[in-house]
Design an enzyme around this catalytic site. Structure first.
Site, PDB file in Angstrom:
ATOM      1  N   GLY A   1       0.835  -1.190   0.000  1.00 44.33           N
ATOM      2  CA  GLY A   1       0.000   0.000   0.000  1.00 44.33           C
ATOM      3  C   GLY A   1       0.874   1.246   0.000  1.00 44.33           C
TER       4      GLY A   1
ATOM      5  N   GLY B   1       0.733  -4.813   1.142  1.00 42.43           N
ATOM      6  CA  GLY B   1      -0.579  -4.770   0.516  1.00 42.43           C
ATOM      7  C   GLY B   1      -0.664  -5.561  -0.767  1.00 42.43           C
TER       8      GLY B   1
ATOM      9  N   GLU C   1       6.740  -4.939   7.408  1.00 44.92           N
ATOM     10  CA  GLU C   1       6.111  -3.825   8.126  1.00 44.92           C
ATOM     11  C   GLU C   1       6.712  -3.519   9.500  1.00 44.92           C
ATOM     12  OE1 GLU C   1       3.111  -5.256   5.134  1.00 44.92           O
ATOM     13  OE2 GLU C   1       4.520  -6.190   6.517  1.00 44.92           O
TER      14      GLU C   1
ATOM     15  N   ASP D   1      -0.222  -6.791   7.966  1.00 44.89           N
ATOM     16  CA  ASP D   1      -1.683  -6.715   8.059  1.00 44.89           C
ATOM     17  C   ASP D   1      -2.301  -7.329   6.807  1.00 44.89           C
ATOM     18  OD1 ASP D   1      -0.718  -4.628   6.454  1.00 44.89           O
ATOM     19  OD2 ASP D   1      -2.385  -3.298   6.946  1.00 44.89           O
TER      20      ASP D   1
END
Length: 351
Positions: free
Chosen positions: A71, A120, A143, A151
């Site tokens: 992302g 992402g 991350e 996530d």
């Protein structure tokens, strides 16, 4: 969050080839990092195509040398800090809904993972039915170095890997190649077919021994014991990676992946959304913003501080804060898209 412009249309190329919908992530200069426009448009297309009987499968690929590097969290951090943390929350709300829809989709999704697949990008592919890798594929969930946590449903798909490989991959951000992804189950197919399917991530015995620890401190202690008993550059590099990561991120993710083993993908995403909202608010720690500065903006790769700076300064009750509902006006838990009753078995098994 910036409003879509005409130029945004080029970030996602949408085609129909016979009964297949072909979606191409098209930000090659940004390694196809997902913008808010892209996740919103993908969610819209997936919803529409599930109702469209003329579309039998969805193919997702990337333009250039990456499938998707993650992302666009640098933009999320900028908007959240300069304007309102809820702007960042809106991005993750949309992205997680897309992840859930992909994980429980009634039609096959084929993801062509030729190149970089991180963060992402994993969320936009690993949940799908088929994941095709090549000799160019590089997978990672990096991350914790950003002060964030793996996530996009990683607490679901990493927790399903054999042994404690998920803990290793999530805590360290270790990179896997295409053959390793195939061997551990993150990928379903390898092209070209001449590649071996016997390759597995190195040092699995050490991974299972050390990363089975109940706490991050136990994991580090076990790795240090291994480093003393054998001269192995991989163990030393793993230790250094963990010691450079955000202590808060490490502790939060270890609890998250352990709980994720017993949860469905939807429950995992709801939990992840709570955590990411707490991180965006920055009330307990501002590691995410410093990590973005060091890794993505200034690129000096030297976070000036982690807050708290040491594992021993983070109590179980500190970690618990991240798993609680957010006490903010207007905030609500992630609302997952409604699903059909006649989903295929592979989708039902994830609920």
């Amino acid at each position: 969050m910036a409003f879509p412009t005409k130029l945004d249309d080029d970030q996602l190329l949408v085609e129909r080839k016979l009964s297949a919908r072909v979606l191409t992530l098209n930000r090659p200069k940004q390694l196809n990092a997902l913008s808010y426009y892209m996740v919103s448009r993908l969610l819209e297309i997936f919803i529409d195509d599930e109702r469209n009987s003329d579309v039998k499968l969805v193919i997702v690929k990337g333009n250039g040398r990456a499938f998707c590097a993650g992302g666009d969290v640098a933009a999320v951090a900028r908007d959240s800090r300069a304007r309102d943390w809820r702007l960042g929350a809106k991005f993750f709300d949309t992205e997680y809904k897309l992840n859930y829809l992909m994980a429980t989709y009634s039609k096959p999704q084929v993801s062509i993972l030729n190149g970089i697949v991180m963060g992402g990008g994993a969320g936009a592919s690993i949940h799908g039915r088929f994941r095709v890798v090549t000799e160019n594929t590089v997978f990672a969930m990096p991350e914790t170095a950003l002060g964030l946590f793996p996530d996009v449903g990683a607490s679901y798909f990493l927790s399903r890997l054999a042994g404690f490989l998920g803990e290793y991959v999530g805590l360290t951000g270790a990179r896997l190649d295409g053959a390793e992804m195939l061997a551990c189950g993150l990928a379903t197919h390898f092209v070209p077919s001449s590649a071996s399917d016997e390759c597995a991530p190195a040092e699995m015995d050490v991974i299972n021994k050390c990363f089975s620890g109940k706490t991050v401190e136990e994991i580090l202690s076990s790795l240090e014991m291994e480093a003393m008993s054998k001269a192995d550059n991989w163990i030393s590099a793993t230790l250094q990676t963990l010691k450079k990561a955000s202590p808060t991120s490490l502790k939060v993710f270890l609890r998250l992946i352990r709980e994720g083993r017993l949860l469905g993908v939807g429950q995992c995403l709801v939990c992840e959304y709570r955590i990411v909202c707490h991180i965006l608010r920055g009330h307990h720690s501002k590691d995410f913003f410093e990590g973005c500065r060091a890794i993505l903006i200034d690129k000096d790769r030297k976070p000036r501080w982690w807050e708290p700076s040491k594992l021993e300064l983070i109590s179980d009750s500190d970690v618990e804060h991240y798993f609680c509902k957010v006490d903010a006006e207007g905030w609500e838990d992630l609302e997952l898209p409604k699903r059909f009753n006649n989903l295929p078995l592979y989708a039902i098994s994830k609920l």
